[in-house]
Design a protein around this motif. Structure first.
Motif, PDB file in Angstrom:
ATOM      1  N   LEU A 244       0.827  -1.209   0.000  1.00  0.00           N
ATOM      2  CA  LEU A 244       0.000   0.000   0.000  1.00  0.00           C
ATOM      3  C   LEU A 244       0.862   1.261   0.000  1.00  0.00           C
ATOM      4  O   LEU A 244       0.582   2.229  -0.732  1.00  0.00           O
ATOM      5  N   ASP A 245       1.904   1.241   0.825  1.00  0.00           N
ATOM      6  CA  ASP A 245       2.766   2.422   0.895  1.00  0.00           C
ATOM      7  C   ASP A 245       3.480   2.676  -0.428  1.00  0.00           C
ATOM      8  O   ASP A 245       3.616   3.818  -0.877  1.00  0.00           O
ATOM      9  N   ASN A 246       3.951   1.611  -1.069  1.00  0.00           N
ATOM     10  CA  ASN A 246       4.620   1.791  -2.369  1.00  0.00           C
ATOM     11  C   ASN A 246       3.657   2.339  -3.424  1.00  0.00           C
ATOM     12  O   ASN A 246       4.017   3.195  -4.233  1.00  0.00           O
ATOM     13  N   HIS A 247       2.436   1.858  -3.401  1.00  0.00           N
ATOM     14  CA  HIS A 247       1.462   2.332  -4.388  1.00  0.00           C
ATOM     15  C   HIS A 247       1.078   3.785  -4.141  1.00  0.00           C
ATOM     16  O   HIS A 247       0.944   4.573  -5.094  1.00  0.00           O
ATOM     17  N   LEU A 248       0.917   4.135  -2.889  1.00  0.00           N
ATOM     18  CA  LEU A 248       0.477   5.491  -2.548  1.00  0.00           C
ATOM     19  C   LEU A 248       1.632   6.479  -2.449  1.00  0.00           C
ATOM     20  O   LEU A 248       1.404   7.658  -2.174  1.00  0.00           O
ATOM     21  N   GLY A 249       2.868   6.003  -2.652  1.00  0.00           N
ATOM     22  CA  GLY A 249       4.014   6.913  -2.575  1.00  0.00           C
ATOM     23  C   GLY A 249       4.289   7.381  -1.184  1.00  0.00           C
ATOM     24  O   GLY A 249       4.710   8.525  -0.972  1.00  0.00           O
ATOM     25  N   MET A 250       4.085   6.537  -0.207  1.00  0.00           N
ATOM     26  CA  MET A 250       4.253   6.935   1.196  1.00  0.00           C
ATOM     27  C   MET A 250       5.257   6.016   1.888  1.00  0.00           C
ATOM     28  O   MET A 250       5.087   5.630   3.026  1.00  0.00           O
ATOM     29  N   THR A 251       6.308   5.656   1.176  1.00  0.00           N
ATOM     30  CA  THR A 251       7.316   4.793   1.775  1.00  0.00           C
ATOM     31  C   THR A 251       7.931   5.457   3.002  1.00  0.00           C
ATOM     32  O   THR A 251       8.264   4.811   3.980  1.00  0.00           O
ATOM     33  N   CYS A 252       8.089   6.762   2.907  1.00  0.00           N
ATOM     34  CA  CYS A 252       8.599   7.523   4.061  1.00  0.00           C
ATOM     35  C   CYS A 252       7.479   8.423   4.531  1.00  0.00           C
ATOM     36  O   CYS A 252       7.505   9.636   4.327  1.00  0.00           O
ATOM     37  N   ARG A 253       6.510   7.862   5.163  1.00  0.00           N
ATOM     38  CA  ARG A 253       5.287   8.607   5.469  1.00  0.00           C
ATOM     39  C   ARG A 253       5.523   9.737   6.445  1.00  0.00           C
ATOM     40  O   ARG A 253       4.815  10.726   6.422  1.00  0.00           O
ATOM     41  N   ASP A 254       6.491   9.588   7.292  1.00  0.00           N
ATOM     42  CA  ASP A 254       6.695  10.618   8.305  1.00  0.00           C
ATOM     43  C   ASP A 254       7.686  11.683   7.875  1.00  0.00           C
ATOM     44  O   ASP A 254       7.987  12.597   8.619  1.00  0.00           O
ATOM     45  N   ASN A 255       8.238  11.536   6.663  1.00  0.00           N
ATOM     46  CA  ASN A 255       9.209  12.504   6.182  1.00  0.00           C
ATOM     47  C   ASN A 255       8.480  13.662   5.517  1.00  0.00           C
ATOM     48  O   ASN A 255       7.880  13.517   4.477  1.00  0.00           O
ATOM     49  N   LYS A 256       8.557  14.830   6.128  1.00  0.00           N
ATOM     50  CA  LYS A 256       7.859  16.002   5.601  1.00  0.00           C
ATOM     51  C   LYS A 256       8.832  16.981   4.957  1.00  0.00           C
ATOM     52  O   LYS A 256       8.487  18.131   4.726  1.00  0.00           O
ATOM     53  N   ASP A 257      10.045  16.543   4.700  1.00  0.00           N
ATOM     54  CA  ASP A 257      11.052  17.395   4.078  1.00  0.00           C
ATOM     55  C   ASP A 257      10.639  17.703   2.642  1.00  0.00           C
ATOM     56  O   ASP A 257      10.514  16.796   1.816  1.00  0.00           O
ATOM     57  N   PRO A 258      10.428  18.977   2.295  1.00  0.00           N
ATOM     58  CA  PRO A 258       9.967  19.323   0.928  1.00  0.00           C
ATOM     59  C   PRO A 258      11.095  19.350  -0.095  1.00  0.00           C
ATOM     60  O   PRO A 258      10.842  19.527  -1.274  1.00  0.00           O
ATOM     61  N   ARG A 259      12.355  19.201   0.353  1.00  0.00           N
ATOM     62  CA  ARG A 259      13.467  19.360  -0.576  1.00  0.00           C
ATOM     63  C   ARG A 259      13.485  18.336  -1.709  1.00  0.00           C
ATOM     64  O   ARG A 259      13.793  18.694  -2.851  1.00  0.00           O
ATOM     65  N   PRO A 260      13.188  17.053  -1.463  1.00  0.00           N
ATOM     66  CA  PRO A 260      13.149  16.119  -2.602  1.00  0.00           C
ATOM     67  C   PRO A 260      12.151  16.531  -3.672  1.00  0.00           C
ATOM     68  O   PRO A 260      12.435  16.431  -4.880  1.00  0.00           O
ATOM     69  N   ALA A 261      10.980  16.996  -3.259  1.00  0.00           N
ATOM     70  CA  ALA A 261       9.978  17.429  -4.247  1.00  0.00           C
ATOM     71  C   ALA A 261      10.470  18.646  -5.026  1.00  0.00           C
ATOM     72  O   ALA A 261      10.281  18.742  -6.238  1.00  0.00           O
TER      73      ALA A 261
END
Length: 475
Positions: A244-261
């Protein structure tokens, strides 16, 4: 290359940036969908087509061009749902410059608990978690629901006594958008025989879309996830959570760092600019038109104490190239050829003509100058009193003779190069016909000389008076 870059106009820069932004917005609006992958494929076809043109592969280039044109139409037909979703944006700002906000997080814990509760009680279920693609035309029927996702909600939907239990529940973000949806059945013949209608429906949807489908078997209580052509049997909560996490793109669900985006958007923006620069260069060179133009050569910055005696040419032929639009609108007065004589010396001078001598409108390139060089002779100007003689032509009427003729003034002051003035000993009037003279008198005649080499001194006049006496021939 540097010469080509020097011809780029400010309009070309705006053209590249504008189309780069349009390409970037397309990536932002369609990222994660099959539209982007198809557009990338079309981009590769276009690249191969340009290579074929450069290599002179006429048939290959023509075929590639036809395929690209057909692919553009196919995109509109096949991906009409995705295109419609983009065009149905709430406002123009969303379409032009806003970045799509991530939807509210799907409560995977509630889904996992509900799935295993259903499996323990041998209650069949079909749960669809949307990806990037729109499924409105893929999933038929059903009932609009729009309820928050919770364990209790999912269990109650698939409870045997519920009228909507026999179908799929569609989940988008944190809401159940539709229940009792009818999915397309797969025609695969490699599925296990114990797979029922729910499994074939899950496979049918997964084959056509990017959705993830969870199937709970009513007979065996087995949990299976289906995505693409892959069936994964789930044996524990952690495996289901990872999928589910891989499909929803939430592998790092608690990571709120906007820098990768931000890095992702910046990389995409740079790629769009580079891609559009390549397209612009290709098109600009492909639409190049050749022309030749003859323009006068202007001699500038001559030493005031020197005079141009002779030049090998007075015009040059310029061979130019540029876009057909610029070439068709080109005027002769927009192109100038100039030669700087500030470093010329007394005597013969040879100058090599180059792009520095030519003034062109932005966007045009100079390919060749004919002739490539010019000879210029300079000399010091000298003032000299030169006698004037009459240039008689013809003969007097029979029986008449010319007794005398004088010129007033007998000399005129002319200015010319020193070398020329050394060999200039006499100036002649314009031709004076004798056959028109009947008696003594006077007439006015103009002094004739090469004005490109000589000029009258200040205050001197080019007209002289000829006084003549005519008598009768003795018998």
């Amino acid at each position: 290359m540097l010469l080509f870059l020097s011809t780029i106009r400010w309009q070309d820069v705006i053209d590249i940036l504008l189309n780069s932004y349009i390409l970037f917005r397309l990536w932002v609006l369609f990222r994660g969908t099959n539209v982007i992958r198809v557009l990338a494929g079309i981009g590769l076809l276009w690249l191969f087509q340009r290579i074929a043109v450069a290599l002179g592969l006429i048939v290959t280039s023509w075929a590639m061009q036809g395929i690209i044109a057909g692919a553009a139409l196919i995109i509109v037909i096949v991906f009409r749902n995705e295109i419609r979703n983009v065009l149905q944006a709430k406002n123009l700002r969303t379409l032009l410059w806003e970045f799509p906000q991530k939807g509210k997080r799907t409560p995977t814990d509630a889904i996992i608990e509900a799935v295993y509760d259903l499996a323990r009680n041998r209650i069949g279920a079909l749960i669809v978690l949307l990806g990037k693609e729109n499924l409105d035309e893929t999933i038929q029927g059903g009932v609009r629901w729009d309820g928050l996702v919770s364990k209790e909600m999912l269990v109650s939907i698939f409870y045997n006594g519920n009228p909507v239990h026999d179908g799929a529940a569609i989940i988008k973000d944190n809401r159940i958008t539709r229940v009792a949806g009818i999915l397309p059945l797969s025609m695969r013949d490699d599925l296990p025989q114990y797979y029922g209608t729910r499994h074939r429906a899950a496979a049918g949807l997964a084959e056509k879309t990017d959705a993830l489908v969870i199937v709970v078997s009513e007979e065996r209580g087995q949990v299976v996830t289906v995505k693409g052509n892959s069936f994964d049997a789930i044996h524990d909560n952690l495996s289901l959570e990872k999928i589910l996490d891989n499909h929803l793109g939430m592998t790092c669900r608690d990571n709120k760092d906007p820098r990768p985006a931000r890095r992702e958007f910046l990389t995409a923006a740079v790629a769009c600019v580079l891609c559009m620069i390549a397209v612009w260069f290709s098109i600009a060179k492909g639409m190049e038109t050749l022309t030749s133009l003859e323009v006068p050569l202007e001699y500038m910055n001559r030493d005031p104490h020197m005079q141009i005696v002779s030049t090998s040419i007075n015009t040059v032929r310029l061979h130019l190239s540029g876009s057909s639009a610029l070439i068709s609108s080109l005027r002769t007065d927009q192109v100038k050829a100039k030669l700087d004589l500030s470093k010329a010396v007394n005597g013969q001078n040879t100058f090599i003509l180059s792009a520095g001598n030519i003034v062109l409108p932005p966007g045009l390139r100079l390919n060749r100058i004919e002739p490539p060089d010019v000879d210029v002779s300079l000399d010091k100007p000298v003032l000299k009193e030169v006698p004037v003689q009459i240039d008689w032509v013809g003969a007097l009427p029979e029986g008449l003779i010319l007794e005398s003729a004088t010129v007033v003034p007998s000399q005129i002051s002319v200015l010319g190069a020193e070398g020329i003035m050394e060999h200039t000993r006499t100036l002649y009037t314009e031709k004076v016909p004798l056959d028109k003279l009947q008696s003594s008198g006077n007439l006015t005649a103009r002094v004739s000389f090469d004005q490109s080499k000589l000029s009258l001194a200040s205050g001197a006049k080019s007209d002289v008076v000829i006084n003549f006496a005519i008598g009768r021939r003795p018998k």
